[in-house]
Design a protein around this motif. Sequence first.
Motif, PDB file in Angstrom:
ATOM      1  N   LEU A  59     -12.491  20.304  14.476  1.00  0.00           N
ATOM      2  CA  LEU A  59     -11.137  19.908  14.085  1.00  0.00           C
ATOM      3  C   LEU A  59     -10.913  20.095  12.589  1.00  0.00           C
ATOM      4  CD1 LEU A  59     -10.649  16.703  16.262  1.00  0.00           C
ATOM      5  CD2 LEU A  59      -9.367  18.847  16.453  1.00  0.00           C
ATOM      6  N   VAL A  60     -11.916  19.764  11.790  1.00  0.00           N
ATOM      7  CA  VAL A  60     -11.794  19.930  10.335  1.00  0.00           C
ATOM      8  C   VAL A  60     -11.618  21.403   9.978  1.00  0.00           C
ATOM      9  CG1 VAL A  60     -13.049  19.729   8.142  1.00  0.00           C
ATOM     10  CG2 VAL A  60     -12.998  17.802   9.733  1.00  0.00           C
ATOM     11  N   THR A  61     -12.416  22.280  10.599  1.00  0.00           N
ATOM     12  CA  THR A  61     -12.276  23.706  10.293  1.00  0.00           C
ATOM     13  C   THR A  61     -10.912  24.230  10.733  1.00  0.00           C
ATOM     14  OG1 THR A  61     -13.378  24.379  12.351  1.00  0.00           O
ATOM     15  CG2 THR A  61     -14.764  24.166  10.384  1.00  0.00           C
ATOM     16  N   LEU A  62     -10.425  23.730  11.858  1.00  0.00           N
ATOM     17  CA  LEU A  62      -9.096  24.128  12.327  1.00  0.00           C
ATOM     18  C   LEU A  62      -8.019  23.707  11.329  1.00  0.00           C
ATOM     19  CD1 LEU A  62      -7.627  25.378  14.826  1.00  0.00           C
ATOM     20  CD2 LEU A  62      -7.428  23.055  15.691  1.00  0.00           C
ATOM     21  N   LEU A  63      -8.116  22.485  10.835  1.00  0.00           N
ATOM     22  CA  LEU A  63      -7.146  21.993   9.850  1.00  0.00           C
ATOM     23  C   LEU A  63      -7.243  22.746   8.526  1.00  0.00           C
ATOM     24  CD1 LEU A  63      -7.408  18.151  10.504  1.00  0.00           C
ATOM     25  CD2 LEU A  63      -5.450  19.634  11.013  1.00  0.00           C
ATOM     26  N   LEU A  64      -8.459  23.017   8.092  1.00  0.00           N
ATOM     27  CA  LEU A  64      -8.638  23.722   6.814  1.00  0.00           C
ATOM     28  C   LEU A  64      -8.063  25.133   6.854  1.00  0.00           C
ATOM     29  CD1 LEU A  64     -12.250  22.626   5.814  1.00  0.00           C
ATOM     30  CD2 LEU A  64     -10.117  22.039   4.637  1.00  0.00           C
ATOM     31  N   THR A  65      -8.368  25.877   7.910  1.00  0.00           N
ATOM     32  CA  THR A  65      -7.848  27.249   7.978  1.00  0.00           C
ATOM     33  C   THR A  65      -6.332  27.253   8.142  1.00  0.00           C
ATOM     34  OG1 THR A  65      -8.320  27.376  10.355  1.00  0.00           O
ATOM     35  CG2 THR A  65      -9.989  28.261   8.861  1.00  0.00           C
ATOM     36  N   SER A  66      -5.810  26.258   8.830  1.00  0.00           N
ATOM     37  CA  SER A  66      -4.363  26.162   8.993  1.00  0.00           C
ATOM     38  C   SER A  66      -3.693  25.790   7.665  1.00  0.00           C
ATOM     39  CB  SER A  66      -4.026  25.130  10.070  1.00  0.00           C
ATOM     40  OG  SER A  66      -2.639  25.043  10.256  1.00  0.00           O
ATOM     41  N   ALA A  75      -8.293  32.802  11.114  1.00  0.00           N
ATOM     42  CA  ALA A  75      -7.804  31.419  11.153  1.00  0.00           C
ATOM     43  C   ALA A  75      -8.247  30.689  12.414  1.00  0.00           C
ATOM     44  CB  ALA A  75      -6.280  31.395  11.052  1.00  0.00           C
ATOM     45  N   TRP A  76      -8.419  31.417  13.504  1.00  0.00           N
ATOM     46  CA  TRP A  76      -8.840  30.766  14.749  1.00  0.00           C
ATOM     47  C   TRP A  76     -10.249  31.138  15.161  1.00  0.00           C
ATOM     48  CZ3 TRP A  76     -10.064  34.297  18.441  1.00  0.00           C
ATOM     49  CH2 TRP A  76      -9.462  35.554  18.362  1.00  0.00           C
ATOM     50  N   LEU A  77     -10.772  32.269  14.664  1.00  0.00           N
ATOM     51  CA  LEU A  77     -12.094  32.727  15.076  1.00  0.00           C
ATOM     52  C   LEU A  77     -13.209  31.786  14.596  1.00  0.00           C
ATOM     53  CD1 LEU A  77     -13.244  35.044  16.695  1.00  0.00           C
ATOM     54  CD2 LEU A  77     -13.503  36.328  14.579  1.00  0.00           C
ATOM     55  N   GLY A  78     -13.155  31.381  13.342  1.00  0.00           N
ATOM     56  CA  GLY A  78     -14.170  30.458  12.811  1.00  0.00           C
ATOM     57  C   GLY A  78     -14.151  29.116  13.515  1.00  0.00           C
ATOM     58  N   PRO A  79     -12.993  28.436  13.545  1.00  0.00           N
ATOM     59  CA  PRO A  79     -12.942  27.152  14.261  1.00  0.00           C
ATOM     60  C   PRO A  79     -13.312  27.269  15.738  1.00  0.00           C
ATOM     61  CG  PRO A  79     -11.062  27.351  12.807  1.00  0.00           C
ATOM     62  CD  PRO A  79     -11.763  28.680  12.791  1.00  0.00           C
ATOM     63  N   LEU A  80     -12.942  28.375  16.374  1.00  0.00           N
ATOM     64  CA  LEU A  80     -13.296  28.561  17.781  1.00  0.00           C
ATOM     65  C   LEU A  80     -14.817  28.606  17.944  1.00  0.00           C
ATOM     66  CD1 LEU A  80     -12.395  29.094  20.707  1.00  0.00           C
ATOM     67  CD2 LEU A  80     -12.454  31.532  20.160  1.00  0.00           C
ATOM     68  N   THR A 125     -17.772  32.309   9.154  1.00  0.00           N
ATOM     69  CA  THR A 125     -16.438  32.914   9.233  1.00  0.00           C
ATOM     70  C   THR A 125     -15.395  32.025   8.570  1.00  0.00           C
ATOM     71  OG1 THR A 125     -17.028  34.047  11.284  1.00  0.00           O
ATOM     72  CG2 THR A 125     -14.677  33.783  10.834  1.00  0.00           C
ATOM     73  N   THR A 126     -15.463  30.724   8.861  1.00  0.00           N
ATOM     74  CA  THR A 126     -14.509  29.787   8.268  1.00  0.00           C
ATOM     75  C   THR A 126     -14.668  29.738   6.755  1.00  0.00           C
ATOM     76  OG1 THR A 126     -14.438  28.449  10.278  1.00  0.00           O
ATOM     77  CG2 THR A 126     -13.721  27.387   8.246  1.00  0.00           C
ATOM     78  N   GLY A 127     -15.895  29.588   6.293  1.00  0.00           N
ATOM     79  CA  GLY A 127     -16.133  29.484   4.853  1.00  0.00           C
ATOM     80  C   GLY A 127     -15.717  30.723   4.097  1.00  0.00           C
ATOM     81  N   ILE A 128     -16.109  31.886   4.599  1.00  0.00           N
ATOM     82  CA  ILE A 128     -15.759  33.140   3.926  1.00  0.00           C
ATOM     83  C   ILE A 128     -14.247  33.360   3.946  1.00  0.00           C
ATOM     84  CG2 ILE A 128     -15.954  35.655   4.081  1.00  0.00           C
ATOM     85  CD1 ILE A 128     -18.898  35.133   5.051  1.00  0.00           C
ATOM     86  N   SER A 129     -13.602  33.071   5.079  1.00  0.00           N
ATOM     87  CA  SER A 129     -12.149  33.280   5.147  1.00  0.00           C
ATOM     88  C   SER A 129     -11.412  32.335   4.209  1.00  0.00           C
ATOM     89  CB  SER A 129     -11.638  33.130   6.585  1.00  0.00           C
ATOM     90  OG  SER A 129     -11.775  31.806   7.048  1.00  0.00           O
TER      91      SER A 129
END
Length: 137
Positions: A59-66, A75-80, A125-129
């Motif tokens: 959930l945190v990664t989803l919120l951060l990328t959003s 935006a969705w690949l990392g949190p997924l 993926t989340t961190g790099i993006s």
Amino acid sequence: MNAASTLTAGIVVLTVITIESGGVFLLRVVGGRKPANALQTSFFRAGHAHAGVLVILGLVTLLLTSAADVADPWAWLGPLGVLVAAIVMPAGFFLSVLGHDPQRPSRLVALIWTGAAVLTLGLATTGISLVVTGATA
């Protein structure tokens, strides 16, 4: 948040109910009302803890990328990836010690390592993006 992220977040929050019911099961095991050997008890604890922590992290990664307005598909690949790991890794802990008095985990213990690999990819993926989005803003 966009509609897809909002829908995903809502579904993930609802899955916490299953983690809660897993906690009830764990209390029965630890309280001796549900038979389990030491291996099963430790794996059940680890599975329950990983499920809870990884769902929150997802959930945190989803919120951060959003919030950072990371571009699709990142935006969705990392949190997924993190959320898939929240299913696969705990499943490995639980499923690998099913049965009456197992002395070691079954081959399904590979799910733990698979979940760890998916988690690593999702977090990378989340961190790099996030870094790329921040650097180019």
